[in-house]
Write a protein that holds these residues in place. Structure first.
Motif, PDB file in Angstrom:
ATOM      1  N   ILE A 103     -26.767 -18.975 -16.047  1.00  0.00           N
ATOM      2  CA  ILE A 103     -26.904 -18.735 -14.613  1.00  0.00           C
ATOM      3  C   ILE A 103     -25.524 -18.872 -13.994  1.00  0.00           C
ATOM      4  N   VAL A 104     -25.058 -17.800 -13.363  1.00  0.00           N
ATOM      5  CA  VAL A 104     -23.733 -17.751 -12.764  1.00  0.00           C
ATOM      6  C   VAL A 104     -23.907 -17.756 -11.247  1.00  0.00           C
ATOM      7  N   VAL A 105     -23.235 -18.691 -10.579  1.00  0.00           N
ATOM      8  CA  VAL A 105     -23.333 -18.817  -9.122  1.00  0.00           C
ATOM      9  C   VAL A 105     -21.917 -18.739  -8.548  1.00  0.00           C
ATOM     10  N   PRO A 106     -21.395 -17.511  -8.393  1.00  0.00           N
ATOM     11  CA  PRO A 106     -20.012 -17.346  -7.943  1.00  0.00           C
ATOM     12  C   PRO A 106     -19.855 -17.500  -6.429  1.00  0.00           C
ATOM     13  N   ALA A 107     -18.635 -17.779  -6.027  1.00  0.00           N
ATOM     14  CA  ALA A 107     -18.311 -17.899  -4.607  1.00  0.00           C
ATOM     15  C   ALA A 107     -18.043 -16.542  -3.973  1.00  0.00           C
ATOM     16  N   THR A 108     -17.870 -15.507  -4.803  1.00  0.00           N
ATOM     17  CA  THR A 108     -17.530 -14.168  -4.308  1.00  0.00           C
ATOM     18  C   THR A 108     -18.466 -13.121  -4.900  1.00  0.00           C
ATOM     19  N   ASP A 109     -18.525 -11.966  -4.237  1.00  0.00           N
ATOM     20  CA  ASP A 109     -19.311 -10.845  -4.746  1.00  0.00           C
ATOM     21  C   ASP A 109     -18.572 -10.087  -5.842  1.00  0.00           C
ATOM     22  N   ILE A 158     -13.228 -12.167  -9.931  1.00  0.00           N
ATOM     23  CA  ILE A 158     -11.857 -12.610  -9.697  1.00  0.00           C
ATOM     24  C   ILE A 158     -11.274 -12.975 -11.053  1.00  0.00           C
ATOM     25  N   ILE A 159     -10.078 -12.473 -11.333  1.00  0.00           N
ATOM     26  CA  ILE A 159      -9.461 -12.670 -12.643  1.00  0.00           C
ATOM     27  C   ILE A 159      -9.185 -14.138 -12.930  1.00  0.00           C
ATOM     28  N   ARG A 160      -8.666 -14.896 -12.001  1.00  0.00           N
ATOM     29  CA  ARG A 160      -8.286 -16.290 -12.247  1.00  0.00           C
ATOM     30  C   ARG A 160      -9.380 -17.274 -11.829  1.00  0.00           C
ATOM     31  N   SER A 161     -10.625 -16.874 -12.009  1.00  0.00           N
ATOM     32  CA  SER A 161     -11.759 -17.724 -11.659  1.00  0.00           C
ATOM     33  C   SER A 161     -12.464 -18.154 -12.934  1.00  0.00           C
ATOM     34  N   GLY A 162     -12.680 -19.458 -13.092  1.00  0.00           N
ATOM     35  CA  GLY A 162     -13.392 -19.965 -14.251  1.00  0.00           C
ATOM     36  C   GLY A 162     -14.831 -19.467 -14.303  1.00  0.00           C
ATOM     37  N   THR A 163     -15.463 -19.373 -13.144  1.00  0.00           N
ATOM     38  CA  THR A 163     -16.842 -18.872 -13.082  1.00  0.00           C
ATOM     39  C   THR A 163     -16.908 -17.450 -13.617  1.00  0.00           C
ATOM     40  N   ALA A 175     -14.634 -15.885 -15.433  1.00  0.00           N
ATOM     41  CA  ALA A 175     -14.196 -15.836 -16.838  1.00  0.00           C
ATOM     42  C   ALA A 175     -15.359 -16.192 -17.762  1.00  0.00           C
ATOM     43  N   THR A 176     -16.154 -17.169 -17.364  1.00  0.00           N
ATOM     44  CA  THR A 176     -17.325 -17.559 -18.147  1.00  0.00           C
ATOM     45  C   THR A 176     -18.327 -16.405 -18.187  1.00  0.00           C
ATOM     46  N   TYR A 177     -18.527 -15.765 -17.063  1.00  0.00           N
ATOM     47  CA  TYR A 177     -19.398 -14.594 -16.982  1.00  0.00           C
ATOM     48  C   TYR A 177     -18.921 -13.498 -17.934  1.00  0.00           C
ATOM     49  N   ARG A 178     -17.621 -13.200 -17.913  1.00  0.00           N
ATOM     50  CA  ARG A 178     -17.087 -12.142 -18.767  1.00  0.00           C
ATOM     51  C   ARG A 178     -17.269 -12.482 -20.246  1.00  0.00           C
ATOM     52  N   TYR A 179     -17.024 -13.727 -20.623  1.00  0.00           N
ATOM     53  CA  TYR A 179     -17.210 -14.150 -22.011  1.00  0.00           C
ATOM     54  C   TYR A 179     -18.678 -13.990 -22.425  1.00  0.00           C
TER      55      TYR A 179
END
Length: 134
Positions: free
Chosen positions: A85-91, A94-99, A101-105
């Motif tokens: 479950i991914v709960v990002p701060a943006t729509d 973002i490249i330098r976002s841990g959230t 990056a985890t989603y992309r992985y």
């Protein structure tokens, strides 16, 4: 932390799931809020993957793993769950976002079949949800 719309969607999703383990990154904000909701609904099923940098740790307790660098810790979380479950701060990603990056992985692993994740759910700030699965 999350928006009110994200909180509602997260609560609804957690209510629907049979949560046996809840893995998180132990950061102040969404991790901390999510742990409180999961504990309220499912008890002590918390698995904490802390970062080495402790300045933004929430100290949520539960089963504690050894601290690791953010990227390694995030991969451990993805490698430990069936549903991410991914709960990002943006729509937008973002490249330098841990959230993100985890989603992309997780998405790469989902597409390649080389992670145990069978579903990725993104809860956007407006409450809109995306479900990704093979």
């Amino acid at each position: 932390g999350w928006t009110p719309a994200q909180k509602v969607q997260f609560q609804d999703l957690i209510d629907e799931l049979r949560v046996e383990e809840f893995h998180h990154g132990d950061c102040i904000g969404v991790d901390e809020q999510a742990v409180a909701e999961v504990r309220r609904e499912h008890g002590e099923v918390i698995h904490t993957h802390p970062p080495i940098n402790s300045t933004k740790r929430a100290m949520c307790g539960g089963h504690l793993y050894a601290p690791k660098e953010y990227l390694d810790r995030n991969h451990d979380i993805v490698d430990s769950v069936d549903i991410l479950i991914v709960v990002p701060a943006t729509d937008e990603e973002i490249i330098r976002s841990g959230t993100w990056a985890t989603y992309r992985y997780a998405m790469k692993g989902l597409q390649n079949g080389d992670v145990p994740v069978s579903k990725v759910v993104v809860i956007f700030p407006d409450g809109r949800m995306e479900h990704h699965h093979p």
